[in-house]
Write a protein that holds these residues in place. Structure first.
Motif, PDB file in Angstrom:
ATOM      1  N   PRO A  86       0.809  -1.214   0.000  1.00  0.00           N
ATOM      2  CA  PRO A  86       0.000   0.000   0.000  1.00  0.00           C
ATOM      3  C   PRO A  86       0.846   1.269   0.000  1.00  0.00           C
ATOM      4  N   GLU A 102      -4.380  -8.343   1.589  1.00  0.00           N
ATOM      5  CA  GLU A 102      -3.575  -7.257   1.048  1.00  0.00           C
ATOM      6  C   GLU A 102      -2.376  -7.802   0.270  1.00  0.00           C
ATOM      7  N   ARG A 121      -3.539  -8.464  -3.175  1.00  0.00           N
ATOM      8  CA  ARG A 121      -3.652  -7.227  -3.941  1.00  0.00           C
ATOM      9  C   ARG A 121      -2.281  -6.728  -4.383  1.00  0.00           C
ATOM     10  N   SER A 156      -7.532  -1.706  -1.704  1.00  0.00           N
ATOM     11  CA  SER A 156      -8.606  -2.190  -0.828  1.00  0.00           C
ATOM     12  C   SER A 156      -9.377  -1.014  -0.239  1.00  0.00           C
TER      13      SER A 156
END
Length: 462
Positions: free
Chosen positions: A38, A376, A379, A449
């Motif tokens: 992220p 995550e 992703r 997300s």
């Protein structure tokens, strides 16, 4: 109303529900440059400040990446939102390297005795802001403190024309640098001024000559499209000026105007839709020009000259392997936590963070970060694979996660297919189409997300 069938991605049911093209909302092509997931704006202070030794315990450490961050530049470009400061008072770079050395000792002690690095990079800021002697010390920290063999693994270093001096380049070449990335942005002086990057083409050309003389195997040139006043003709002029040096790599970056940067204070010269259309047109012109000149597209931004030497073969895989970051703007990745220090763009805040870093004596705990859940991790793997031109192998994804991308991300992949962003006829691979690659900065954010989106929206720029 026209309806386009959602082309099934590999692993999907052939009975995918058609998606009406006219019902798909407009997707701005330039939402966010996704180079890591992220994003750092989703990081938060870690209340328990976990010990690094615990974070790295049990992690695969046979092919790590090492990144050293130098947060200094001779000038701050108008588009820059990187963590960096302009110059520094006397003694600050020495004090910073002292802190980097202390951090390296603490981090190496947290790793396994047999931990090994498969590649290394010096970024910033501008690493070559350091003097030649300071660059020697930086390499010593990487080698003697961390145990990275810089002459045996790929080493990439970022530079600017003004700091790519012969003495600095000689140090980097002798210490094993395989790739030198030069931030040029434009060979047109008026465009450089418009981007608040004061430089002359003659100085850029001189720096490129010194880099070639230094014998570093891979030269990368960074260029930017979308600058105020830039036309297709002036863009192709910059590309041809770069091609004259036969760089092994070229990166084409769309201009972004972000909060707290110099360009953000100027106001907008055209509507967002007009700017999107202009940047897309320039991107396509640049892409086609490089493809016609024998370059291969690696991602939306990266182009590599066919048959040119690469920076070096590495075992490291960004989707799965860990990264060790040193410096106050660096981030580190384990399978369970991504962590770093505080982040800022505003000059006052950047100075504060650098001063805090320099004053730190103990670096054995993580300060700011984001826990990585299995969802995550899926992703991240998809984002960092799909945004590359070669795409993703669902079999490798299944081997790691026990599922397929189509099972984990059916809605997102159906949308990409409906928009024409997924390539057809690619066998077992999941790849973006040429139009999908052009919209990489929309594809990436679509895969964020809801939790990460919320954290990024809550983040207050400083």
């Amino acid at each position: 109303m026209t309806t386009a069938p959602a082309r099934p991605a590999p692993g999907t049911s052939p009975a995918a529900v058609p998606v009406p093209v006219t019902e798909l909302p407009y997707a701005p092509p330039y939402q966010s440059y996704v180079y890591a997931y992220p994003h750092k704006t989703a990081y938060r202070e870690l209340p328990d400040r976990p010990p690094l030794r615990e974070l790295w315990a049990g992690e695969p450490q046979h092919a790590l990446s090492l990144y050293l961050h130098i947060p200094f530049c001779e000038v701050r470009c108008g588009f820059c939102n990187l963590f960096t400061r302009i110059g520094g008072p006397d003694g600050l770079t020495t004090a910073y390297l002292d802190a980097l050395d202390r951090q390296a000792v603490a981090v190496r002690a947290a790793l396994d005795e047999g931990a090994r690095f498969a590649l290394a990079a010096f970024g910033g800021g501008t690493p070559t802001y350091l003097s030649a002697a300071e660059l020697e010390r930086l390499c010593d920290i990487a080698e003697h403190r961390m145990g990275a063999d810089l002459r045996a693994v790929p080493l990439s270093v970022e530079a600017s024309p003004a700091t790519a001096t012969a003495d600095r380049l000689a140090v980097l070449a002798e210490r094993g640098t395989t790739r030198l990335s030069l931030g040029v942005q434009s060979f047109v002086d008026a465009e450089a001024r418009s981007a608040v990057r004061p430089q002359k083409r003659a100085d850029v050309e001189a720096a490129l000559g010194r880099i070639r003389d230094a014998g570093i195997p891979v030269l990368n040139i960074d260029l930017i499209y979308g600058i105020d006043g830039q036309t297709e003709a002036s863009w192709l002029h910059s590309l041809d000026a770069a091609l004259a040096w036969q760089p092994e790599e070229l990166y084409l970056y769309p201009l972004y105007v972000r909060p707290l940067t110099g360009l953000a204070r100027r106001g907008e010269a055209e509507s967002p839709a007009q700017w999107d259309a202009r940047r897309l047109a320039l991107y396509r012109a640049g892409r086609d020009h490089l493809l016609a000149h024998g370059y291969q597209q690696v991602s939306m931004r990266m182009f590599r000259r066919a048959a040119a030497p690469q920076a070096g073969v590495s075992e490291y895989a960004c989707q799965t392997d860990g990264m060790v970051g040193l410096g106050c703007g660096a981030r580190s990745y384990t399978s369970r936590l991504h962590y770093s220090f505080d982040y800022a763009v505003d000059a006052t805040e950047v100075r504060r963070i650098i001063d805090d870093y320099v004053a730190t004596e103990t670096f054995d705990r993580a300060v700011v970060g984001r826990a990585m859940t299995p969802a995550e991790a899926r992703r991240r793997h998809l984002v960092q694979s799909l945004l590359q031109a070669e795409g993703l192998a669902p079999a490798e994804y299944r081997a790691r996660f026990g599922s397929t991308p189509a099972e984990d991300f059916p809605a997102e992949l159906a949308e990409f297919a409906a928009r024409g962003w997924l390539a057809e006829g690619t066998g077992d691979a999941l790849r973006l189409s040429p139009e999908g690659l052009a919209h990489s900065d929309a594809v990436g954010p679509t895969l964020f997300s809801p939790e990460v989106r919320a954290l990024m929206a809550e983040y207050e720029a400083k």
